[in-house]
Design an enzyme around this catalytic site. Sequence first.
Site, PDB file in Angstrom:
ATOM      1  N   ARG A   1      -0.300  -6.915  12.739  1.00 46.20           N
ATOM      2  CA  ARG A   1      -1.258  -6.330  13.709  1.00 46.20           C
ATOM      3  C   ARG A   1      -1.518  -7.335  14.684  1.00 46.20           C
ATOM      4  O   ARG A   1      -1.602  -6.921  16.043  1.00 46.20           O
ATOM      5  CB  ARG A   1      -2.724  -5.797  13.186  1.00 46.20           C
ATOM      6  CG  ARG A   1      -2.551  -4.522  12.201  1.00 46.20           C
ATOM      7  CD  ARG A   1      -2.741  -3.364  12.822  1.00 46.20           C
ATOM      8  NE  ARG A   1      -2.856  -2.087  12.213  1.00 46.20           N
ATOM      9  CZ  ARG A   1      -3.666  -1.241  11.509  1.00 46.20           C
ATOM     10  NH1 ARG A   1      -4.825  -1.834  11.661  1.00 46.20           N
ATOM     11  NH2 ARG A   1      -3.152  -0.323  11.068  1.00 46.20           N
TER      12      ARG A   1
ATOM     13  N   SER B   1     -10.626  -6.606   8.435  1.00 45.77           N
ATOM     14  CA  SER B   1     -12.041  -6.405   8.103  1.00 45.77           C
ATOM     15  C   SER B   1     -12.328  -7.351   7.107  1.00 45.77           C
ATOM     16  O   SER B   1     -11.654  -8.239   6.197  1.00 45.77           O
ATOM     17  CB  SER B   1     -11.937  -4.725   7.786  1.00 45.77           C
ATOM     18  OG  SER B   1     -11.357  -4.737   6.405  1.00 45.77           O
TER      19      SER B   1
ATOM     20  N   ARG C   1       0.838  -1.250   0.066  1.00 43.67           N
ATOM     21  CA  ARG C   1       0.025  -0.011  -0.117  1.00 43.67           C
ATOM     22  C   ARG C   1       0.835   1.298   0.141  1.00 43.67           C
ATOM     23  O   ARG C   1       1.774   1.376   0.980  1.00 43.67           O
ATOM     24  CB  ARG C   1      -0.980   0.068   1.424  1.00 43.67           C
ATOM     25  CG  ARG C   1      -1.682  -1.157   1.139  1.00 43.67           C
ATOM     26  CD  ARG C   1      -3.154  -1.283   1.972  1.00 43.67           C
ATOM     27  NE  ARG C   1      -3.721  -2.607   1.658  1.00 43.67           N
ATOM     28  CZ  ARG C   1      -4.709  -3.110   2.241  1.00 43.67           C
ATOM     29  NH1 ARG C   1      -4.955  -2.428   3.492  1.00 43.67           N
ATOM     30  NH2 ARG C   1      -5.348  -4.044   1.998  1.00 43.67           N
TER      31      ARG C   1
ATOM     32  N   ARG D   1       1.343   1.748  13.609  1.00 46.54           N
ATOM     33  CA  ARG D   1       0.607   0.567  13.298  1.00 46.54           C
ATOM     34  C   ARG D   1       0.440   0.490  11.773  1.00 46.54           C
ATOM     35  O   ARG D   1      -0.379  -0.254  11.529  1.00 46.54           O
ATOM     36  CB  ARG D   1      -0.916   0.759  13.866  1.00 46.54           C
ATOM     37  CG  ARG D   1      -1.715   2.012  13.724  1.00 46.54           C
ATOM     38  CD  ARG D   1      -2.653   1.984  14.353  1.00 46.54           C
ATOM     39  NE  ARG D   1      -3.603   3.127  13.917  1.00 46.54           N
ATOM     40  CZ  ARG D   1      -3.517   4.249  14.044  1.00 46.54           C
ATOM     41  NH1 ARG D   1      -2.371   4.824  14.827  1.00 46.54           N
ATOM     42  NH2 ARG D   1      -4.385   5.157  13.521  1.00 46.54           N
ATOM     43  N   HIS D   2       1.184   1.354  10.981  1.00 48.75           N
ATOM     44  CA  HIS D   2       1.272   1.036   9.706  1.00 48.75           C
ATOM     45  C   HIS D   2       2.374   0.665   8.884  1.00 48.75           C
ATOM     46  O   HIS D   2       3.403   1.046   9.429  1.00 48.75           O
ATOM     47  CB  HIS D   2       0.508   2.328   8.803  1.00 48.75           C
ATOM     48  CG  HIS D   2      -0.759   2.559   9.335  1.00 48.75           C
ATOM     49  ND1 HIS D   2      -1.259   3.443  10.031  1.00 48.75           N
ATOM     50  CD2 HIS D   2      -1.990   2.225   8.486  1.00 48.75           C
ATOM     51  CE1 HIS D   2      -2.505   3.432  10.158  1.00 48.75           C
ATOM     52  NE2 HIS D   2      -2.930   2.605   9.355  1.00 48.75           N
TER      53      HIS D   2
ATOM     54  N   GLU E   1       0.331   4.097   0.730  1.00 50.54           N
ATOM     55  CA  GLU E   1      -0.076   5.338   1.719  1.00 50.54           C
ATOM     56  C   GLU E   1       1.261   6.079   2.335  1.00 50.54           C
ATOM     57  O   GLU E   1       1.816   5.313   2.900  1.00 50.54           O
ATOM     58  CB  GLU E   1      -0.901   4.688   2.527  1.00 50.54           C
ATOM     59  CG  GLU E   1      -2.256   4.311   1.996  1.00 50.54           C
ATOM     60  CD  GLU E   1      -3.433   5.229   1.647  1.00 50.54           C
ATOM     61  OE1 GLU E   1      -3.311   6.488   2.227  1.00 50.54           O
ATOM     62  OE2 GLU E   1      -4.194   4.779   0.775  1.00 50.54           O
TER      63      GLU E   1
ATOM     64  N   GLU F   1      -7.871  -2.090  14.861  1.00 50.84           N
ATOM     65  CA  GLU F   1      -8.445  -2.705  13.905  1.00 50.84           C
ATOM     66  C   GLU F   1      -7.603  -3.907  13.254  1.00 50.84           C
ATOM     67  O   GLU F   1      -6.588  -3.529  12.756  1.00 50.84           O
ATOM     68  CB  GLU F   1      -8.898  -2.004  12.809  1.00 50.84           C
ATOM     69  CG  GLU F   1      -9.574  -2.727  11.468  1.00 50.84           C
ATOM     70  CD  GLU F   1      -9.949  -1.623  10.464  1.00 50.84           C
ATOM     71  OE1 GLU F   1     -10.225  -0.338  10.736  1.00 50.84           O
ATOM     72  OE2 GLU F   1     -10.149  -1.938   9.277  1.00 50.84           O
TER      73      GLU F   1
END
Length: 458
Positions: A432, A384, A236, A244-245, A238, A381
């Site tokens: 995670r 999902s 990703r 946490r990323h 981002e 999270e």
Amino acid sequence: MVAGRPVPFIKDVPIPSAMSIPLSERVAIPELGPDDDGREVVVAGWIQEVRDLGGIAFVELRQGTETGQIVLPKGKVDEDTVDTLVEANRESVAAIAGTVQESDEAPGGFEVLPDEAELLNEAQTPLPMGVVDRVDTDVDTRLENRFLDVRKPEVQAIFAVRAAAVEGGRQWLQEEGFTEFTSPNIIGAASEGGTDIFEVQYFEETAYLSQSPQLYKQMMMATGLDKVFEIAKYFRAESHNTRRHLNESSAFDCEVAFIDDEDDVLWVLENLVHAITSFVDENCTEELELLDHEVTVPDTPFPRVTYDEALDWTADDVEEEVAWGEDLSTEAEYALGDIMEEKGHEYYFITKYPDECKPFYAQPEGEELSRSFDLGKSGMEVTSGAQRVHDPDLLRQRIEEMGADTEDFEDYLKPFTYGMPPHGGFGLGIERIVMEMLDLHNIREAVLFPRDRDRLRP
RNA sequence: GCCCUGGUAGUGUAGUGGCCGAUCAUGCGGCCCUGUCGAGGCCGCGACCCGGAUUCAAAUUCCGGCCGGGGCGCCA
């Protein structure tokens, strides 16, 4: 010799070796004990510390997470052997052939008295970071020197736990009849939408690194492989910078066909989490002790909290209220984590999200809701997922509604027009859940070589 | 993408205009020591991220760059 040609293997001619100590006979330090008194052994590992007292010296030799003591009474042990070990820099690799001695004063009740020692590889000095120094090292410095960092038992323990988490999850999924598959990481279309993705040059075309195997695992639902999973890589692009990323992460990505609704998927997920945590709990006793941490194995089923309830319960605890239809803010997620913790639940589902904050492939329910869910763990999270849309017309309509061109999705849409059963699935983030299980403060600690906004090496 | 914060020996830090030819710990080097196990004792080594600017004076203030850490958004 002709350039480029491999050297032929000549039978019966041994490869020249500098080793006079046979490493193949190496015994593991943890297997030795006072009962081995008198036994001749070969030990090898890293010289963790040398304590030279003058007339006698002690060398702490590390193998994996264990250390053993080499004793060097000067005068009794050959001078060269003493010098080899005492003068070696810390973290050098050495092999020792010697005799086990029982000793009340030695750690573990035994020590090795060497006949011979050999430096296999000398560590340069100064070390970029200490392995046993009495000072902390920044995460950044540790990541720059991961090979040294992983020499620390407590760091090795993290990755042993991670490996166990993957093993426990995989084992359970296999027992449940899931087929493990692999999808391509290089893909031709930036199809899934949402997050930014990395571009790569693919010969004369532009390709992308996949942000998830989403579309592929859904395609598998049209094949008769009714339950599939992949230990997937997510890429990703981002440019976030948080604890946490990651820009490259891993997940248990699962998909199940012939479901009634998303609750069938929740069952898989909660039992998978149960399997992972209990496997770690049962198989990582020593590692958890090293990390001074206990893993809680959650009871199933996990509580289901609807999106509406989540908004309602956290309304008083957040400074900025979440407008209905928006995804939960980080603040609201943590607030909910606290509320659930108070009720005695580390893990909980948030279900029935508004359709508008979930992707096009999530199955809508009624006018405004969606059969989507997240799995929360103490405010984080970790998963999902959703029941997916399996009706091709609805899917086309939803792709158009998000402003995309259905042409770009033809490869994906094709299976839906030739017999696609109702299905759903999820992606459970491995970093995670490891981070949460071990209460690590930075997700980068849960990957050996993290890729983040500014870290592309090592 | 937006916002906050930091960069001082190998490592981790103290230091917010002159008292800094920079603190402490750890490490490294040398010497002493026959039972250490966070060994001990003595001596020594080693640093202000880079480039501009302000000032009599900059590790300290300002600007730019490079490199970290974190928050939000987004997400696993």
